[in-house]
Design an enzyme around this catalytic site. Sequence first.
Site, PDB file in Angstrom:
ATOM      1  N   SER A   7      44.903 -19.720  40.568  1.00  0.00           N
ATOM      2  CA  SER A   7      45.601 -21.349  40.648  1.00  0.00           C
ATOM      3  C   SER A   7      44.121 -21.974  40.312  1.00  0.00           C
ATOM      4  CB  SER A   7      45.913 -21.617  41.872  1.00  0.00           C
ATOM      5  OG  SER A   7      45.779 -23.061  41.830  1.00  0.00           O
ATOM      6  N   HIS A  32      46.993 -20.352  36.262  1.00  0.00           N
ATOM      7  CA  HIS A  32      48.187 -20.959  37.152  1.00  0.00           C
ATOM      8  C   HIS A  32      47.515 -22.596  37.195  1.00  0.00           C
ATOM      9  CE1 HIS A  32      51.669 -21.632  39.646  1.00  0.00           C
ATOM     10  NE2 HIS A  32      51.011 -22.317  40.222  1.00  0.00           N
ATOM     11  N   ASP A  34      48.400 -26.323  38.609  1.00  0.00           N
ATOM     12  CA  ASP A  34      49.187 -26.984  39.550  1.00  0.00           C
ATOM     13  C   ASP A  34      49.092 -28.558  39.275  1.00  0.00           C
ATOM     14  OD1 ASP A  34      50.406 -25.032  41.121  1.00  0.00           O
ATOM     15  OD2 ASP A  34      48.123 -24.554  41.703  1.00  0.00           O
ATOM     16  N   MET A  36      50.418 -32.198  40.420  1.00  0.00           N
ATOM     17  CA  MET A  36      50.703 -32.652  41.617  1.00  0.00           C
ATOM     18  C   MET A  36      51.001 -34.298  41.364  1.00  0.00           C
ATOM     19  SD  MET A  36      49.141 -30.683  44.682  1.00  0.00           S
ATOM     20  CE  MET A  36      49.074 -28.896  44.460  1.00  0.00           C
ATOM     21  N   HIS A  65      52.492 -25.385  36.532  1.00  0.00           N
ATOM     22  CA  HIS A  65      53.457 -25.626  37.679  1.00  0.00           C
ATOM     23  C   HIS A  65      53.584 -27.072  38.008  1.00  0.00           C
ATOM     24  CE1 HIS A  65      54.225 -24.780  42.218  1.00  0.00           C
ATOM     25  NE2 HIS A  65      55.242 -25.345  41.860  1.00  0.00           N
ATOM     26  N   MET A  67      54.721 -30.037  40.111  1.00  0.00           N
ATOM     27  CA  MET A  67      55.082 -30.529  41.160  1.00  0.00           C
ATOM     28  C   MET A  67      55.416 -31.959  41.176  1.00  0.00           C
ATOM     29  SD  MET A  67      52.913 -27.919  43.732  1.00  0.00           S
ATOM     30  CE  MET A  67      51.907 -27.502  42.345  1.00  0.00           C
ATOM     31  N   MET A 136      58.144 -20.439  46.083  1.00  0.00           N
ATOM     32  CA  MET A 136      57.008 -20.964  47.109  1.00  0.00           C
ATOM     33  C   MET A 136      56.889 -20.534  48.196  1.00  0.00           C
ATOM     34  SD  MET A 136      55.602 -23.235  44.990  1.00  0.00           S
ATOM     35  CE  MET A 136      54.085 -23.666  46.199  1.00  0.00           C
ATOM     36  N   ASP A 174      53.888 -17.882  44.864  1.00  0.00           N
ATOM     37  CA  ASP A 174      52.849 -18.747  44.926  1.00  0.00           C
ATOM     38  C   ASP A 174      52.722 -19.685  46.325  1.00  0.00           C
ATOM     39  OD1 ASP A 174      50.956 -20.857  44.176  1.00  0.00           O
ATOM     40  OD2 ASP A 174      52.534 -22.059  43.009  1.00  0.00           O
TER      41      ASP A 174
HETATM   42  C1  DX5 Z   1      50.464 -25.284  46.134  1.00  0.00           C
HETATM   43  C2  DX5 Z   1      50.138 -24.784  44.576  1.00  0.00           C
HETATM   44  C3  DX5 Z   1      49.530 -23.091  44.667  1.00  0.00           C
HETATM   45  C4  DX5 Z   1      48.270 -23.302  45.255  1.00  0.00           C
HETATM   46  C5  DX5 Z   1      47.941 -21.907  45.662  1.00  0.00           C
HETATM   47  O1  DX5 Z   1      51.150 -26.305  46.175  1.00  0.00           O
HETATM   48  O2  DX5 Z   1      51.415 -24.372  43.902  1.00  0.00           O
HETATM   49  O3  DX5 Z   1      49.570 -22.905  43.357  1.00  0.00           O
HETATM   50  O4  DX5 Z   1      47.152 -23.761  44.437  1.00  0.00           O
HETATM   51  O5  DX5 Z   1      46.643 -21.688  46.309  1.00  0.00           O
HETATM   52  P1  DX5 Z   1      46.357 -20.775  47.597  1.00  0.00           P
HETATM   53  O6  DX5 Z   1      46.547 -19.504  46.768  1.00  0.00           O
HETATM   54  O7  DX5 Z   1      45.234 -21.155  47.879  1.00  0.00           O
HETATM   55  O8  DX5 Z   1      47.567 -20.692  48.521  1.00  0.00           O
HETATM   56 ZN    ZN Z   2      51.176 -23.451  42.083  1.00  0.00          ZN
END
Ligand code: DX5
Ligand code: ZN
Length: 219
Positions: A7, A32, A34, A36, A65, A67, A136, A174
């Site tokens: 990620s 990956h 993320d 947000m 991903h 969110m 998750m 994840d």
């Molecule tokens: C959390 C994200 C993850 C996060 C994982 O909301 O969706 O992808 O970056 O990070 P680690 O592996 O550090 O928990």
């Molecule tokens: Zn993620």
Amino acid sequence: MPIVAPSLLSANFLNLQADCELLNKSEADWYHLDVMDGVFVPNISFGPMLIHFFRKATAKTCDVHLMIEKPERYLTAFKEAGADIITVHAEACIHLHRTIQQIKELGIKAGVALNPHTPVASLTNVIRDIDLVCLMSVNPGFGGQQFIPSTLPKITELKKLISQYNSAALIEVDGGVTLENAPSIIEAGADVLVAGNTVFKSKDPLQTIASLKRMGTNT
Ligand code: DX5
Ligand code: ZN
């Protein structure tokens, strides 16, 4: 061997090029990414503009991903930015089936993510339509959190649902994945390991990725 998806949320944003080069020469399979929005989750990260640059920086699969609330508004933007897979949260989609179809109509893979409290059974009626389920194992919003142990039986339950419905969906886990818990996550049935802090905060990220790659029973 699991698919390993570091990620980039945990990368060094002052020198992303170095981290991209590192991932490119590593055994990592996917990026990956993320996204947000500060509404669906209590944090804001990045959007299509940055994904466009990641796309230019790598030939690896860009696993996006989302969110974000009402992700259907941005599917085309993320596809144009270079996403190979778009994963939306079941909790963020009122018409989840329609949103999945919209992703597939863009010619890319569709994933659905479930928060820790959302039951696997909520996917029963779409499991045949999707390419990926992202379970998750932390509450989404931040890297570096602790793995929630009840994810393990959830992985097994999802594996059963997938085979019961003859689905080809991959199981991605994840949040809070470490070198210590990765073997049990794979044993429970995971296909894809996302790892942020475990990779980027380690002394030797290349070696950490190689170790994650070699985890599991069928290696
Ligand atoms: C959390 C994200 C993850 C996060 C994982 O909301 O969706 O992808 O970056 O990070 P680690 O592996 O550090 O928990
Ligand atoms: Zn993620």
